[in-house]
Design a protein around this motif. Structure first.
Motif, PDB file in Angstrom:
ATOM      1  N   SER A 116     -50.042 -89.454 -42.680  1.00  0.00           N
ATOM      2  CA  SER A 116     -49.272 -88.214 -42.662  1.00  0.00           C
ATOM      3  C   SER A 116     -48.646 -87.914 -44.012  1.00  0.00           C
ATOM      4  N   SER A 117     -48.578 -88.919 -44.881  1.00  0.00           N
ATOM      5  CA  SER A 117     -48.043 -88.692 -46.223  1.00  0.00           C
ATOM      6  C   SER A 117     -48.490 -89.828 -47.129  1.00  0.00           C
ATOM      7  N   ILE A 118     -48.484 -89.543 -48.420  1.00  0.00           N
ATOM      8  CA  ILE A 118     -48.793 -90.551 -49.426  1.00  0.00           C
ATOM      9  C   ILE A 118     -47.761 -90.440 -50.544  1.00  0.00           C
ATOM     10  N   GLY A 119     -47.179 -91.572 -50.903  1.00  0.00           N
ATOM     11  CA  GLY A 119     -46.218 -91.625 -51.997  1.00  0.00           C
ATOM     12  C   GLY A 119     -46.696 -92.588 -53.076  1.00  0.00           C
ATOM     13  N   ILE A 120     -46.328 -92.303 -54.304  1.00  0.00           N
ATOM     14  CA  ILE A 120     -46.742 -93.112 -55.446  1.00  0.00           C
ATOM     15  C   ILE A 120     -45.511 -93.623 -56.186  1.00  0.00           C
ATOM     16  N   ILE A 121     -45.544 -94.897 -56.562  1.00  0.00           N
ATOM     17  CA  ILE A 121     -44.533 -95.471 -57.440  1.00  0.00           C
ATOM     18  C   ILE A 121     -45.238 -96.028 -58.672  1.00  0.00           C
ATOM     19  N   PHE A 122     -44.882 -95.510 -59.841  1.00  0.00           N
ATOM     20  CA  PHE A 122     -45.368 -96.073 -61.100  1.00  0.00           C
ATOM     21  C   PHE A 122     -44.404 -97.179 -61.498  1.00  0.00           C
ATOM     22  N   ASP A 123     -44.903 -98.414 -61.571  1.00  0.00           N
ATOM     23  CA  ASP A 123     -43.996 -99.493 -61.959  1.00  0.00           C
ATOM     24  C   ASP A 123     -43.973 -99.701 -63.469  1.00  0.00           C
ATOM     25  N   TYR A 124     -44.763 -98.915 -64.195  1.00  0.00           N
ATOM     26  CA  TYR A 124     -44.589 -98.785 -65.640  1.00  0.00           C
ATOM     27  C   TYR A 124     -44.966 -97.356 -66.000  1.00  0.00           C
ATOM     28  N   TYR A 125     -43.958 -96.575 -66.342  1.00  0.00           N
ATOM     29  CA  TYR A 125     -44.161 -95.169 -66.674  1.00  0.00           C
ATOM     30  C   TYR A 125     -43.492 -94.895 -68.009  1.00  0.00           C
ATOM     31  N   ILE A 152     -39.665 -97.275 -64.496  1.00  0.00           N
ATOM     32  CA  ILE A 152     -40.131 -97.077 -63.120  1.00  0.00           C
ATOM     33  C   ILE A 152     -39.935 -95.611 -62.741  1.00  0.00           C
ATOM     34  N   LEU A 153     -40.947 -95.031 -62.079  1.00  0.00           N
ATOM     35  CA  LEU A 153     -40.831 -93.665 -61.592  1.00  0.00           C
ATOM     36  C   LEU A 153     -41.398 -93.579 -60.179  1.00  0.00           C
ATOM     37  N   ALA A 154     -40.564 -93.210 -59.225  1.00  0.00           N
ATOM     38  CA  ALA A 154     -41.000 -92.971 -57.848  1.00  0.00           C
ATOM     39  C   ALA A 154     -41.163 -91.472 -57.647  1.00  0.00           C
ATOM     40  N   VAL A 155     -42.285 -91.078 -57.049  1.00  0.00           N
ATOM     41  CA  VAL A 155     -42.595 -89.668 -56.852  1.00  0.00           C
ATOM     42  C   VAL A 155     -42.451 -89.325 -55.374  1.00  0.00           C
ATOM     43  N   THR A 156     -41.855 -88.185 -55.095  1.00  0.00           N
ATOM     44  CA  THR A 156     -41.665 -87.731 -53.723  1.00  0.00           C
ATOM     45  C   THR A 156     -42.989 -87.723 -52.970  1.00  0.00           C
ATOM     46  N   PRO A 157     -43.073 -88.370 -51.795  1.00  0.00           N
ATOM     47  CA  PRO A 157     -44.327 -88.385 -51.029  1.00  0.00           C
ATOM     48  C   PRO A 157     -44.808 -86.984 -50.681  1.00  0.00           C
ATOM     49  N   LYS A 192     -20.589 -80.812 -47.546  1.00  0.00           N
ATOM     50  CA  LYS A 192     -21.957 -81.233 -47.218  1.00  0.00           C
ATOM     51  C   LYS A 192     -22.820 -81.429 -48.464  1.00  0.00           C
ATOM     52  N   HIS A 193     -22.480 -80.761 -49.565  1.00  0.00           N
ATOM     53  CA  HIS A 193     -23.281 -80.864 -50.781  1.00  0.00           C
ATOM     54  C   HIS A 193     -23.141 -82.227 -51.459  1.00  0.00           C
ATOM     55  N   ALA A 194     -22.213 -83.052 -50.991  1.00  0.00           N
ATOM     56  CA  ALA A 194     -22.069 -84.399 -51.540  1.00  0.00           C
ATOM     57  C   ALA A 194     -23.025 -85.385 -50.887  1.00  0.00           C
ATOM     58  N   VAL A 195     -23.586 -85.026 -49.737  1.00  0.00           N
ATOM     59  CA  VAL A 195     -24.405 -85.955 -48.944  1.00  0.00           C
ATOM     60  C   VAL A 195     -25.880 -85.737 -49.250  1.00  0.00           C
ATOM     61  N   CYS A 196     -26.593 -86.832 -49.474  1.00  0.00           N
ATOM     62  CA  CYS A 196     -28.018 -86.776 -49.809  1.00  0.00           C
ATOM     63  C   CYS A 196     -28.818 -87.723 -48.912  1.00  0.00           C
ATOM     64  N   ARG A 197     -30.059 -87.368 -48.708  1.00  0.00           N
ATOM     65  CA  ARG A 197     -30.997 -88.291 -48.083  1.00  0.00           C
ATOM     66  C   ARG A 197     -31.615 -89.181 -49.164  1.00  0.00           C
ATOM     67  N   ILE A 198     -31.888 -90.430 -48.804  1.00  0.00           N
ATOM     68  CA  ILE A 198     -32.537 -91.369 -49.720  1.00  0.00           C
ATOM     69  C   ILE A 198     -33.846 -91.842 -49.092  1.00  0.00           C
ATOM     70  N   ILE A 199     -34.897 -91.855 -49.879  1.00  0.00           N
ATOM     71  CA  ILE A 199     -36.135 -92.550 -49.508  1.00  0.00           C
ATOM     72  C   ILE A 199     -36.415 -93.568 -50.610  1.00  0.00           C
ATOM     73  N   TYR A 200     -36.617 -94.821 -50.231  1.00  0.00           N
ATOM     74  CA  TYR A 200     -36.890 -95.850 -51.225  1.00  0.00           C
ATOM     75  C   TYR A 200     -38.055 -96.713 -50.750  1.00  0.00           C
ATOM     76  N   ASN A 201     -38.733 -97.338 -51.701  1.00  0.00           N
ATOM     77  CA  ASN A 201     -39.935 -98.121 -51.407  1.00  0.00           C
ATOM     78  C   ASN A 201     -40.935 -97.303 -50.589  1.00  0.00           C
ATOM     79  N   ASN A 202     -40.993 -96.018 -50.871  1.00  0.00           N
ATOM     80  CA  ASN A 202     -41.976 -95.083 -50.325  1.00  0.00           C
ATOM     81  C   ASN A 202     -41.743 -94.645 -48.892  1.00  0.00           C
ATOM     82  N   SER A 203     -40.967 -95.393 -48.086  1.00  0.00           N
ATOM     83  CA  SER A 203     -40.881 -95.025 -46.675  1.00  0.00           C
ATOM     84  C   SER A 203     -39.526 -95.280 -46.027  1.00  0.00           C
TER      85      SER A 203
END
Length: 275
Positions: free
Chosen positions: A16-25, A57-62, A128-139
């Motif tokens: 349903s989704s694919i995310g990419i993490i560059f561990d050297y960018y 390191i660069l994590a890209v939104t899935p 409400k503008h202080a609150v954010c969603r976090i996605i880490y390690n792709n999922s």
């Protein structure tokens, strides 16, 4: 045009989704990267040398797709584009009852959670503008809050739970989603604005907190609000909990019971208990 183009693609049936993490960018000027689905309907980028970070390191939104293409474009007069290493590919397989959406976790929270847009309280709509969603390690998903400091200088400090961000690797791969909410009460999926990367400043498992600092300055059009705090000893009788349950759009829980101080961790009156 004489520009050089390099591509690599990945495909996973039923994802349903694919995310990419560059561990050297580390890109040099004259180079840029795009990520897009095979159909071309989903695209993100361009990423350039301006996205370089100290930890490389660069994590890209899935992207909500079962196929993804990474394209590196290098201008014809550039001989060295830098260094680029794909470290992780994250695949999502979660089912959602909503089909035409931009985010696979939309609508996954329980029915007891209410859209933040359902409450028109002025202070709540600001906070409400202080609150954010976090996605880490792709999922993995969590919620956190921008917090102020005594210098009031806009330093991007971010408070979340220690069971979410456990180490610098988690912090580096974290993507922070700002203002992800339905446009109106019980409305559709929301738009996505995000920043990638942070560093871990402090963490304590007993008190279940991790203090982060985002690696990028928050754009003004993200409407960031930094939550204030004080050391008042007074109990109060109303509270709001703003969060992204299961990664869904921003929700709120309203509490009208008395909020009391507690010392369950062995230190007198060191935190609040919300019934």
């Amino acid at each position: 045009s004489g520009d050089k183009i390099w591509r690599i693609g990945f495909y996973s049936p039923y994802a349903s989704s694919i995310g990419i993490i560059f561990d050297y960018y580390y890109l040099l000027p004259g180079s840029r990267i795009f990520l897009y689905s095979n159909s071309g309907n989903e695209i993100t980028g361009a990423f350039t040398y301006r996205n370089n970070k100290s930890d490389k390191i660069l994590a890209v939104t899935p992207l909500p797709t079962d196929s993804i293409i990474i394209e590196l474009q290098v201008m014809k007069n550039v001989t060295d584009y830098g260094t680029l290493v794909i470290g992780q590919i994250g695949l999502g397989y979660e089912y959602s009852k909503h089909k035409s959406i931009t985010d696979k976790w939309f609508g996954t929270s329980a029915s007891c959670h209410y859209d933040i847009s359902c409450y028109l309280d002025r202070q709540l709509q600001l906070q409400k503008h202080a609150v954010c969603r976090i996605i880490y390690n792709n999922s993995a998903r969590c919620t956190g809050t921008l917090i102020n400091n005594t210098e009031n200088n806009g330093r991007p400090l971010f408070l979340t739970a220690s069971h979410c961000i456990k180490n610098n690797s988690d912090a580096s791969t974290a993507i922070f989603y700002f203002n992800y909410e339905s446009p109106y009460c019980e409305g559709p999926d929301g738009k996505i604005k995000s920043l990638s990367g942070s560093r871990l400043l402090s963490r304590n498992e007993d008190f279940d907190f991790s203090l982060l600092e985002l690696t990028d300055k928050i754009p003004v059009d993200y409407n960031p609000v930094f939550s204030g705090w004080n050391v008042t000893p007074e109990d109060f009788d109303t509270s709001f909990t703003i969060q992204h349950p299961r990664g869904d759009v921003k929700k709120v829980a309203v509490n009208t019971d008395l909020v009391n101080r507690s010392n369950d961790f062995g230190v007198n009156d060191n935190y609040w208990i919300i019934p």
